[in-house]
Design an enzyme around this catalytic site. Structure first.
Site, mmCIF file in Angstrom:
data_model
loop_
_atom_site.group_PDB
_atom_site.id
_atom_site.type_symbol
_atom_site.label_atom_id
_atom_site.label_comp_id
_atom_site.label_asym_id
_atom_site.label_seq_id
_atom_site.Cartn_x
_atom_site.Cartn_y
_atom_site.Cartn_z
ATOM 1 N N LYS A 106 11.940 7.379 -14.250
ATOM 2 C CA LYS A 106 12.582 6.061 -14.290
ATOM 3 C C LYS A 106 12.729 5.593 -15.739
ATOM 4 O O LYS A 106 12.132 6.175 -16.656
ATOM 5 C CB LYS A 106 11.750 5.083 -13.451
ATOM 6 C CG LYS A 106 11.672 5.491 -11.971
ATOM 7 C CD LYS A 106 10.867 4.469 -11.179
ATOM 8 C CE LYS A 106 10.796 4.843 -9.711
ATOM 9 N NZ LYS A 106 10.112 3.816 -8.905
ATOM 10 N N TYR A 163 18.571 3.430 -3.194
ATOM 11 C CA TYR A 163 17.491 2.594 -2.651
ATOM 12 C C TYR A 163 17.968 1.762 -1.446
ATOM 13 O O TYR A 163 17.386 0.714 -1.172
ATOM 14 C CB TYR A 163 16.952 1.673 -3.744
ATOM 15 C CG TYR A 163 15.937 2.345 -4.665
ATOM 16 C CD1 TYR A 163 14.770 2.926 -4.158
ATOM 17 C CD2 TYR A 163 16.124 2.377 -6.047
ATOM 18 C CE1 TYR A 163 13.837 3.529 -4.983
ATOM 19 C CE2 TYR A 163 15.184 2.981 -6.889
ATOM 20 C CZ TYR A 163 14.042 3.556 -6.343
ATOM 21 O OH TYR A 163 13.107 4.155 -7.167
ATOM 22 N N PHE A 194 12.132 -7.675 -3.502
ATOM 23 C CA PHE A 194 12.130 -7.130 -4.863
ATOM 24 C C PHE A 194 13.358 -6.262 -5.172
ATOM 25 O O PHE A 194 13.484 -5.747 -6.282
ATOM 26 C CB PHE A 194 10.842 -6.334 -5.124
ATOM 27 C CG PHE A 194 10.618 -5.168 -4.180
ATOM 28 C CD1 PHE A 194 11.268 -3.957 -4.365
ATOM 29 C CD2 PHE A 194 9.748 -5.294 -3.105
ATOM 30 C CE1 PHE A 194 11.062 -2.888 -3.503
ATOM 31 C CE2 PHE A 194 9.535 -4.225 -2.231
ATOM 32 C CZ PHE A 194 10.198 -3.016 -2.433
ATOM 33 N N ARG A 238 1.301 8.272 -11.920
ATOM 34 C CA ARG A 238 1.204 6.803 -11.977
ATOM 35 C C ARG A 238 -0.219 6.355 -12.313
ATOM 36 O O ARG A 238 -0.412 5.381 -13.035
ATOM 37 C CB ARG A 238 1.671 6.194 -10.645
ATOM 38 C CG ARG A 238 3.184 6.344 -10.432
ATOM 39 C CD ARG A 238 3.550 6.067 -9.001
ATOM 40 N NE ARG A 238 4.989 6.097 -8.780
ATOM 41 C CZ ARG A 238 5.534 6.123 -7.577
ATOM 42 N NH1 ARG A 238 4.773 6.121 -6.497
ATOM 43 N NH2 ARG A 238 6.847 6.154 -7.438
ATOM 44 N N ASN A 294 6.816 1.962 -12.465
ATOM 45 C CA ASN A 294 5.858 3.012 -12.086
ATOM 46 C C ASN A 294 6.320 4.417 -12.443
ATOM 47 O O ASN A 294 5.967 5.395 -11.796
ATOM 48 C CB ASN A 294 5.446 2.864 -10.614
ATOM 49 C CG ASN A 294 6.618 2.941 -9.676
ATOM 50 O OD1 ASN A 294 7.759 3.130 -10.107
ATOM 51 N ND2 ASN A 294 6.363 2.823 -8.382
ATOM 52 N N HIS A 334 10.006 8.603 -9.678
ATOM 53 C CA HIS A 334 10.331 8.582 -8.250
ATOM 54 C C HIS A 334 10.209 9.982 -7.678
ATOM 55 O O HIS A 334 10.529 10.953 -8.357
ATOM 56 C CB HIS A 334 11.772 8.085 -8.050
ATOM 57 C CG HIS A 334 12.349 8.477 -6.724
ATOM 58 N ND1 HIS A 334 12.109 7.756 -5.579
ATOM 59 C CD2 HIS A 334 13.106 9.540 -6.339
ATOM 60 C CE1 HIS A 334 12.719 8.352 -4.550
ATOM 61 N NE2 HIS A 334 13.326 9.438 -4.996
ATOM 62 N N GLU A 385 19.081 12.759 -1.223
ATOM 63 C CA GLU A 385 18.991 12.354 -2.635
ATOM 64 C C GLU A 385 19.562 13.434 -3.554
ATOM 65 O O GLU A 385 20.244 13.130 -4.538
ATOM 66 C CB GLU A 385 17.537 12.032 -2.986
ATOM 67 C CG GLU A 385 17.052 10.762 -2.294
ATOM 68 C CD GLU A 385 15.593 10.420 -2.538
ATOM 69 O OE1 GLU A 385 15.177 9.327 -2.109
ATOM 70 O OE2 GLU A 385 14.863 11.228 -3.136
HETATM 71 P P1 RTP Z 1 9.995 5.525 -5.216
HETATM 72 O O1 RTP Z 1 10.994 5.442 -4.077
HETATM 73 O O2 RTP Z 1 10.482 4.884 -6.476
HETATM 74 O O3 RTP Z 1 9.462 6.913 -5.403
HETATM 75 O O4 RTP Z 1 8.746 4.678 -4.786
HETATM 76 P P2 RTP Z 1 7.922 4.728 -3.441
HETATM 77 O O5 RTP Z 1 8.601 5.574 -2.425
HETATM 78 O O6 RTP Z 1 6.537 5.089 -3.816
HETATM 79 O O7 RTP Z 1 7.963 3.211 -3.004
HETATM 80 P P3 RTP Z 1 9.116 2.393 -2.244
HETATM 81 O O8 RTP Z 1 8.436 1.542 -1.234
HETATM 82 O O9 RTP Z 1 10.233 3.283 -1.828
HETATM 83 O O10 RTP Z 1 9.615 1.421 -3.395
HETATM 84 C C1 RTP Z 1 10.553 1.847 -4.350
HETATM 85 C C2 RTP Z 1 10.230 1.253 -5.669
HETATM 86 O O11 RTP Z 1 10.398 -0.150 -5.629
HETATM 87 C C3 RTP Z 1 9.506 -0.762 -6.540
HETATM 88 N N1 RTP Z 1 8.688 -1.750 -5.836
HETATM 89 N N2 RTP Z 1 8.475 -2.941 -6.310
HETATM 90 N N3 RTP Z 1 6.381 -5.409 -4.699
HETATM 91 C C4 RTP Z 1 7.214 -4.938 -5.605
HETATM 92 O O12 RTP Z 1 7.571 -5.582 -6.563
HETATM 93 C C5 RTP Z 1 7.683 -3.573 -5.442
HETATM 94 N N4 RTP Z 1 7.419 -2.776 -4.421
HETATM 95 C C6 RTP Z 1 8.066 -1.601 -4.675
HETATM 96 C C7 RTP Z 1 8.633 0.318 -7.127
HETATM 97 O O13 RTP Z 1 9.185 0.698 -8.397
HETATM 98 C C8 RTP Z 1 8.796 1.434 -6.126
HETATM 99 O O14 RTP Z 1 8.545 2.684 -6.715
#
Ligand code: RTP
Length: 151
Positions: free
Chosen positions: A12, A52, A60, A105, A115, A118, A129
């Site tokens: 990222k 996304y 968010f 992370r 973080n 991805h 993807e």
């Molecule tokens: P990623 O898709 O980026 O690998 O992350 P992930 O599966 O671990 O988590 P996901 O729930 O898909 O969330 C995507 C990204 O959104 C941001 N996020 N911000 N509470 C918040 O402010 C919040 N929650 C999630 C994070 O950058 C997360 O990686």
């Protein structure tokens, strides 16, 4: 069951800005995965919203898209045994405060909103993807050299 898979891993904007590109690539190489696609990209808002889209109703979401547009990202496809699940394990928990030390992370991040990296969360997601990010170029198909000179 363990299978050979491909996963989409993306460094990222904060990971690129902080000079973590080489470190993250090294971790995947050293773990034993094979790099089959790699590029630096500055995706459009629409492209990121598509990536996304499952999170579009989250509060968010606008902040996430803005952060992802703050600079270039490094897009990669890594191949190997259980690449999707193992890739996620190497990343650590979404919230870096809950990530174990030793994960990307857990070692390099503090905030969920920044973080570093991805990783696809399922084989089907990885396929979508990879198509979204490398559909036009395609990925590279090659065999690793024989063990006569790779030690
Ligand atoms: P990623 O898709 O980026 O690998 O992350 P992930 O599966 O671990 O988590 P996901 O729930 O898909 O969330 C995507 C990204 O959104 C941001 N996020 N911000 N509470 C918040 O402010 C919040 N929650 C999630 C994070 O950058 C997360 O990686």
């Amino acid at each position: 069951m363990s299978t050979t898979e491909q996963t989409y891993i993306m460094i990222k904007p904060d990971g690129v800005q902080r000079g973590l590109v080489g470190e993250i690539i090294a971790r995947f190489e050293k773990r034993g995965f094979k790099l089959v696609a790699l590029k630096l990209a500055t995706p459009s808002k629409e492209h990121l919203e598509e990536h996304y889209k499952d999170l579009s109703s989250k509060p968010f979401f606008p902040r996430l898209i803005e952060y992802m547009m703050s600079g270039p990202v490094v897009c990669m496809v890594w191949e190997g045994l259980d690449a999707v699940k193992t890739g996620r394990a190497m990343l650590g928990a979404t919230n870096p405060l809950a990530s174990n030390p030793g994960t990307i992370r857990g070692d390099y991040a503090l905030q969920v909103g920044m973080n570093v990296c991805h990783g696809s969360d399922a084989v089907e997601t990885a396929k979508a993807e990879i198509e979204l990010w490398f559909g036009k170029e395609g990925i590279n198909q090659y065999k690793l050299a024989s063990s006569s000179w790779v030690y």
